[in-house]
Write an enzyme that holds these catalytic residues in place. Structure first.
Site, PDB file in Angstrom:
ATOM      1  N   LYS A 117      36.688   4.476  -5.780  1.00  0.00           N
ATOM      2  CA  LYS A 117      35.333   4.889  -5.415  1.00  0.00           C
ATOM      3  C   LYS A 117      34.506   3.611  -5.302  1.00  0.00           C
ATOM      4  CE  LYS A 117      31.708   8.163  -6.487  1.00  0.00           C
ATOM      5  NZ  LYS A 117      30.552   7.312  -6.417  1.00  0.00           N
ATOM      6  N   CYS A 401      10.078  26.990 -34.223  1.00  0.00           N
ATOM      7  CA  CYS A 401       9.878  26.145 -33.044  1.00  0.00           C
ATOM      8  C   CYS A 401       8.824  25.075 -33.341  1.00  0.00           C
ATOM      9  CB  CYS A 401       9.453  27.009 -31.861  1.00  0.00           C
ATOM     10  SG  CYS A 401       8.941  26.034 -30.439  1.00  0.00           S
TER      11      CYS A 401
HETATM   12  S1  IVH Z   1      34.633  10.998  -0.001  1.00  0.00           S
HETATM   13  C1  IVH Z   1      32.403  15.046   0.605  1.00  0.00           C
HETATM   14  N1  IVH Z   1      35.844   8.810  -0.711  1.00  0.00           N
HETATM   15  O1  IVH Z   1      30.920   8.310  -3.251  1.00  0.00           O
HETATM   16  C2  IVH Z   1      32.783  13.794  -0.102  1.00  0.00           C
HETATM   17  N2  IVH Z   1      33.495   8.946  -1.118  1.00  0.00           N
HETATM   18  O2  IVH Z   1      29.570  10.610  -4.752  1.00  0.00           O
HETATM   19  C3  IVH Z   1      32.735  12.630   0.773  1.00  0.00           C
HETATM   20  N3  IVH Z   1      32.509   6.958  -2.101  1.00  0.00           N
HETATM   21  O3  IVH Z   1      28.584   9.407  -0.908  1.00  0.00           O
HETATM   22  C4  IVH Z   1      32.935  11.361   0.099  1.00  0.00           C
HETATM   23  N4  IVH Z   1      34.353   5.769  -2.196  1.00  0.00           N
HETATM   24  O4  IVH Z   1      29.336   6.998  -0.773  1.00  0.00           O
HETATM   25  C5  IVH Z   1      34.673   9.458  -0.670  1.00  0.00           C
HETATM   26  N5  IVH Z   1      37.055   6.931  -1.237  1.00  0.00           N
HETATM   27  C6  IVH Z   1      35.895   7.556  -1.200  1.00  0.00           C
HETATM   28  C7  IVH Z   1      34.681   6.977  -1.667  1.00  0.00           C
HETATM   29  C8  IVH Z   1      33.503   7.720  -1.609  1.00  0.00           C
HETATM   30  C9  IVH Z   1      33.044   5.786  -2.441  1.00  0.00           C
HETATM   31  C10 IVH Z   1      31.072   7.318  -2.274  1.00  0.00           C
HETATM   32  C11 IVH Z   1      30.400   7.853  -1.053  1.00  0.00           C
HETATM   33  C12 IVH Z   1      29.856   9.191  -1.422  1.00  0.00           C
HETATM   34  C13 IVH Z   1      29.839   9.114  -2.902  1.00  0.00           C
HETATM   35  C14 IVH Z   1      30.019  10.510  -3.476  1.00  0.00           C
END
Ligand code: IVH
Length: 670
Positions: A117, A401
């Protein structure tokens, strides 16, 4: 106005500006419109022009370096850009998997695409016939800023893709970020690499963006024409073939135990990676399953972010206070010696509830380990007993309370057969001061009436000044009085007036949610709104005390009904409902009339093959049908699975209702 008052007014406005900058640039979740933001900025600059002595280095006119622009055109995403739900430990992952298995009603082995992430800024790139047409930031998830030219300066983003298998129309999504080594040179301008990426991406002049080495890693699609992919991992491979960068750490893993091991490894090694990551993302690899699982209101059911464990620090408890929340819950909060936890100074930590204090035997004076994870409130993890003084005393939790003196109680939960861990004030509503304040905060909050520029602090201030006592008072404010208050200029008063006026038109579900019935969150409010369709119908059920009718709504049970009943038995609550329904323009529920099952009511009985009730319900609703949960004349089809309830079949037969097998129902759906 006195000089002191002018200065205070000026500083408050600057503080407000900085708050909105943070919400906008760092959290990507603005709470005021661009227009209101610009007005606020102009107010500050005008004050400086008029009173030269005000200028200081906090002023928006003197901030040097990168001043990101807010003036980009907006563009709607064809498929929403949602966020991810979070997991912090193995238990969260097990629950995540359980929910999926339940939803699919099929005990299959799940396989995950595991990706880091990346802690950057997400962007969506639309390619038509292989050419990059637009690049848009995430914005609020529904619409973002059109930053095509800035994105084009990033060398990882291809301007054209030649591959014959590249879809004719596709939104490619990924993360824009800056590598740690490049951030070192920019350290003086930004707090962290993420802010650097965000600021650079939003330069009005793309030439400025170009000066900072930004990168782009692609990881998913939004809209896609003719999706030929079976697995997320195949899509990631294709991305690479098409010339996009993907993470070299991407993997496919089956077992939760393996996920946890990999997570541990990354947690230890993440400081050595070339860019910041704040966890791992696990996505169900099978795209067909992803499609079936779909989304809740803000996140996909098929993915989860497994965050790295929070930063923690030791500190000492100076005092324990008990806060009263909107639903009367008494929450103990520890005031601690200020401690720096991962770059943030923490001076309060939640102790959750009475049981938690008893279980951990937390006392005033104790040395405790405090943890802070993302935007979650810091909390106490453990007590260092060795450091406890001999004369320390057990903490005595209040039995009345602390706000209104009413009796408190721990409710008995019929499902778990246990008493709740939380103690609550038994006052239903506005006679308890703290509950009343929290209810008003809830009423104006983003998911409810969403009154811009009216934060929680304003509610507290207006309460102290006796300007408001009940939600309806918001609509009859004495603006003259407010404009004479410290920190309120003509412009901020007119902004407030404008956002209050704007909030008067509200959807039925938001209205139901806003009045703050316990156990009726936004999802349940939607279900109720779908059922009652109008405020008038809702009120009719309330007046006739036909609360049991809500049992017809799939998803609403005894707990919710008891709570609705208790809510309306309170005269003040009832009164507020009536008054607000006269003041507000409440929009009737818009019904999607296009689907094949429009105007048709369905009911399911018995176990369905490879399909949970939740998914069956979602399929009916996607096609504009409705679900009811008692057999009556309104029912059009009774769908029968394995081991159905015979009584329901009998009743349906008597009423001449059409009975369908699961396969017949599928045919109806096509
Ligand atoms: S998938 C519907 N994959 O994390 C979900 N997000 O909290 C789509 N992010 O807004 C996101 N790495 O900015 C996805 N490998 C990854 C990611 C990723 C970073 C971020 C992205 C998103 C946030 C979600």
């Amino acid at each position: 106005m006195s000089n002191k008052k002018i200065k205070q007014d000026y500083l408050n406005k600057i503080k407000e500006l900085h708050k909105h900058n943070k919400l906008y640039y760092e959290e990507s979740s603005p709470t005021i419109s661009d227009k209101d933001y610009d007005l606020l900025k102009i107010e500050v600059i005008n004050l400086e022009k008029k009173y030269k002595y005000l200028r200081n280095n906090l002023s928006p006119s003197t901030t040097v370096g990168f001043k990101p622009s807010r003036n980009f055109l907006k563009s709607k995403h064809r498929v929403q850009m949602l966020s991810l739900s979070n997991a912090f430990n193995e238990e969260d992952l097990i629950n995540f998997e359980k929910k999926i298995i339940n939803y699919l009603n099929n005990d299959i082995e799940l396989e995950y695409s595991v990706e880091p992430k990346i802690d950057g800024i997400s962007a969506s790139l639309t390619y038509i016939n292989g050419n990059l047409k637009t690049g848009v930031s995430r914005g609020d998830g529904t619409e973002g800023e059109l930053i095509t030219e800035n994105l084009k300066t990033i060398k990882d983003i291809p301007h054209a893709v030649k591959d014959k298998n590249f879809p004719k129309d596709i939104e490619i999504r990924g993360e824009v970020f800056i590598k740690k080594k490049n951030f070192k040179e920019l350290k003086n301008n930004f707090a962290n690499p993420r802010n650097a990426a965000s600021g650079s991406l939003r330069q009005k002049n793309p030439e400025e963006t170009k000066k900072i080495p930004l990168h782009f890693i692609a990881y998913t699609y939004g809209f896609i024409q003719n999706n030929i992919f079976k697995y997320q991992s195949d899509f990631l491979k294709a991305l690479q073939k098409w010339g996009f960068q993907t993470s070299k750490y991407n993997k496919v893993i089956k077992d939760i135990k393996e996920l946890v091991l990999l997570h541990k490894k990354f947690e230890n090694e993440r400081f050595e990676l070339e860019y910041d990551i704040d966890g791992l993302v696990y996505k169900i690899n099978d795209l067909k399953l992803q499609k079936r699982l779909g989304f809740t209101s803000n996140a996909p059911r098929w993915a989860i972010a497994h965050k790295f464990s929070a930063n923690s620090a030791y500190s000492q408890i100076l005092n324990i206070g008990v806060q009263v929340g909107r639903t009367g819950a008494l929450t103990p909060v520890a005031k601690i010696k200020p401690a720096n936890i991962g770059g943030v100074i923490v001076s309060n930590a939640t102790l959750h509830n009475e049981d938690e204090i008893t279980r951990k035997d937390i006392r005033v004076g104790d040395t405790v380990k405090v943890e802070r994870a993302g935007d979650v409130i810091p909390h106490v993890i453990e007590v260092d007993i060795k450091k406890r003084k001999n004369n320390s005393k057990k903490f005595v939790f209040p039995t009345i309370c602390p706000s209104c003196g009413s009796k408190t109680e721990k409710e008995f939960n019929n499902v778990t057969n246990k008493f709740d861990a939380v103690r609550r004030c038994t006052n239903e509503g506005y006679d308890c001061e703290k509950i009343a304040i929290e209810k008003i905060k809830h009423f104006i909050s983003k998911e409810a009436l969403n009154i811009d520029g009216w934060g929680k602090k304003v509610v507290e201030k207006f309460w102290d000044l006796k300007i408001i006592r009940l939600p309806q008072h918001i609509f009859s404010l004495d603006y003259n009085k407010i404009s004479n208050l410290d920190g309120w200029g003509d412009l901020s008063v007119s902004n407030l007036k404008y956002s209050i006026e704007k909030s008067k038109t509200v959807s039925l579900e938001k209205f139901i949610y806003s009045i703050g019935i316990r156990h009726i969150g936004i999802e349940n409010a939607k279900l109720i709104a779908d059922y009652v369709k109008s405020t008038k119908n809702f009120l009719e059920l309330v007046d006739k005390k036909h609360f049991d009718q809500f049992l017809n709504i799939d998803g609403i049970g005894d707990t919710q009904i008891k709570s609705i009943k208790k809510f309306f038995e309170n005269k003040t609550n009832y009164d507020i409902f009536i008054k607000l329904s006269k003041i507000l323009t409440i929009q009737k529920r818009a019904i999607n009339k296009k689907g094949k099952l429009r105007d048709k009511n369905f009911m399911f009985t018995g176990k369905l093959r490879n399909l949970s009730r939740a998914e069956a319900k979602s399929l009916v609703e996607q096609n504009s049908g409705s679900i009811v949960s008692t057999v009556n004349k309104r029912l059009n089809f009774l769908v029968i699975g394995e081991k159905p309830t015979n009584k329901k079949i009998e009743q349906a037969k008597q009423l001449g209702i059409k009975i369908l097998s699961q396969d017949e129902w599928y045919k109806l759906l096509n």
